[in-house]
Design a protein around this motif. Structure first.
Motif, mmCIF file in Angstrom:
data_model
loop_
_atom_site.group_PDB
_atom_site.id
_atom_site.type_symbol
_atom_site.label_atom_id
_atom_site.label_comp_id
_atom_site.label_asym_id
_atom_site.label_seq_id
_atom_site.Cartn_x
_atom_site.Cartn_y
_atom_site.Cartn_z
ATOM 1 N N LEU A 191 -22.517 48.971 10.048
ATOM 2 C CA LEU A 191 -21.867 47.936 10.849
ATOM 3 C C LEU A 191 -21.905 46.656 10.029
ATOM 4 C CD1 LEU A 191 -20.885 46.915 13.780
ATOM 5 C CD2 LEU A 191 -23.262 46.179 14.043
ATOM 6 N N LEU A 192 -20.756 45.982 9.888
ATOM 7 C CA LEU A 192 -20.718 44.741 9.126
ATOM 8 C C LEU A 192 -19.977 43.678 9.938
ATOM 9 C CD1 LEU A 192 -20.540 44.298 5.384
ATOM 10 C CD2 LEU A 192 -19.122 42.809 6.775
ATOM 11 N N HIS A 193 -20.691 42.588 10.212
ATOM 12 C CA HIS A 193 -20.125 41.504 11.017
ATOM 13 C C HIS A 193 -19.238 40.605 10.159
ATOM 14 C CE1 HIS A 193 -22.514 42.177 14.682
ATOM 15 N NE2 HIS A 193 -23.467 42.563 13.865
ATOM 16 N N SER A 194 -18.252 40.014 10.814
ATOM 17 C CA SER A 194 -17.330 39.117 10.109
ATOM 18 C C SER A 194 -17.857 37.689 10.087
ATOM 19 C CB SER A 194 -15.944 39.163 10.763
ATOM 20 O OG SER A 194 -16.031 38.804 12.131
ATOM 21 N N THR A 195 -19.169 37.547 9.857
ATOM 22 C CA THR A 195 -19.765 36.230 9.636
ATOM 23 C C THR A 195 -19.383 35.759 8.237
ATOM 24 O OG1 THR A 195 -21.756 37.301 8.786
ATOM 25 C CG2 THR A 195 -21.725 36.767 11.143
ATOM 26 N N GLN A 196 -19.631 34.495 7.943
ATOM 27 C CA GLN A 196 -19.358 34.018 6.589
ATOM 28 C C GLN A 196 -20.180 34.801 5.573
ATOM 29 O OE1 GLN A 196 -17.031 31.840 5.421
ATOM 30 N NE2 GLN A 196 -16.282 31.972 7.530
ATOM 31 N N ALA A 197 -21.444 35.060 5.916
ATOM 32 C CA ALA A 197 -22.284 35.836 5.006
ATOM 33 C C ALA A 197 -21.782 37.272 4.895
ATOM 34 C CB ALA A 197 -23.733 35.821 5.490
ATOM 35 N N GLY A 198 -21.324 37.835 6.015
ATOM 36 C CA GLY A 198 -20.787 39.193 5.985
ATOM 37 C C GLY A 198 -19.546 39.286 5.119
ATOM 38 N N LYS A 199 -18.691 38.281 5.205
ATOM 39 C CA LYS A 199 -17.480 38.264 4.370
ATOM 40 C C LYS A 199 -17.841 38.158 2.893
ATOM 41 C CE LYS A 199 -14.501 36.240 7.939
ATOM 42 N NZ LYS A 199 -13.688 35.072 8.340
#
Length: 265
Positions: free
Chosen positions: A144-152
């Motif tokens: 699972l990968l969130h579309s947070t700035q860090a995730g991007k």
């Protein structure tokens, strides 16, 4: 992050339809009724008639060399997921069709973990250098990968690492683990649920290390190994069951699954 509604996706060809049917039955049994599954079909032999499934054609140019074909598939697959996260702002949940959702509310359990990325792992998987460093290696067969700035930034750096294709760097799994080593990710002591987490900086496009700011740091949480590597009757409340299906032909894969108690629900 517990309110996330991820874009669930998987990639299959027609040969994997029997396995997909079993996997989908577990997904439907252990997820909300409004969860949609996006299937990226690698050939015209993928036929799915289910109102919870959206099928997308995903053409990978044919190649006489199987290894070259697979490398192209891995590159195109990660490029697509990078676009979904970075350009479209989607939180994604990727699952191979041999990663069976055997726990109730799998999506809710994964989303409740406070991390930019939640990933499965293995103790007998590639690459060897990560196994020696951490005692396990990350396996993007389920993440699972969130579309947070860090995730991007994380998935962009992962994609860049794969495209570099240095000696021995052939697939997205090796690329992800190389990224951890390069960024000196330091996994701490497992928490009470058995998870281990690592905070590390992600380089920008020029390879510079970013300032240590909370919104630019990426956190990876590793799922408890014991909760998805053990046989179904031994593992209790699991997230997924992701066995190593070594047989190359589908009948043998299905026979092996049956010994684990994995059948269409």
């Amino acid at each position: 992050m517990c309110d996330c509604k991820p874009y669930v996706l998987t990639f299959i060809n027609g040969a994997y339809m029997p396995l997909f049917d079993i996997w989908l039955s577990y997904v439907k049994q252990n997820s909300p009724s409004d969860l949609r599954v996006h299937v990226y079909a690698l050939d015209a032999d993928v036929h799915i008639d289910d109102d919870r499934v959206d099928v997308h054609a995903f053409h990978v140019p044919p190649h006489t060399d199987v290894r070259e074909y697979r490398q192209q598939l891995w590159k195109m697959r990660l490029a697509l997921m990078t676009r979904l996260v970075v350009d479209e702002g989607k939180t994604i949940l990727h699952s191979d069709v041999d990663a069976f959702w055997c726990a109730s509310n799998v999506v809710g359990k994964l989303c409740a973990i406070s991390a930019d990325m939640v990933c499965s792992a293995g103790r007998r998987d590639i690459p060897v250098f990560t196994l020696k460093r951490y005692g396990f290696s990350l396996c993007p067969g389920l993440f699972l990968l969130h579309s947070t700035q860090a995730g991007k930034r994380l998935i962009s750096a992962w994609n860049k690492t794969l495209l570099q294709r240095s000696a021995g760097l052939y697939d997205d799994q090796i690329a992800l683990n190389i990224l951890l080593i390069r960024q000196k990710a330091d996994f701490g002591v497992p928490d009470t649920d058995g998870r281990q987490q690592a905070d590390f900086e992600i380089p920008d496009a020029d390879g510079r290390r970013l300032a240590v700011l909370a919104e630019l740091k990426a956190t990876i949480a590793v799922l408890p190994l014991e909760k998805y590597t053990r046989r179904p009757e031994e593992r209790g409340e699991a997230y997924v069951f992701h066995p190593n299906l070594r047989p190359t032909n589908m009948p043998d894969k299905l026979e092996l699954l049956a010994t684990f108690g994995i059948r269409k629900q």
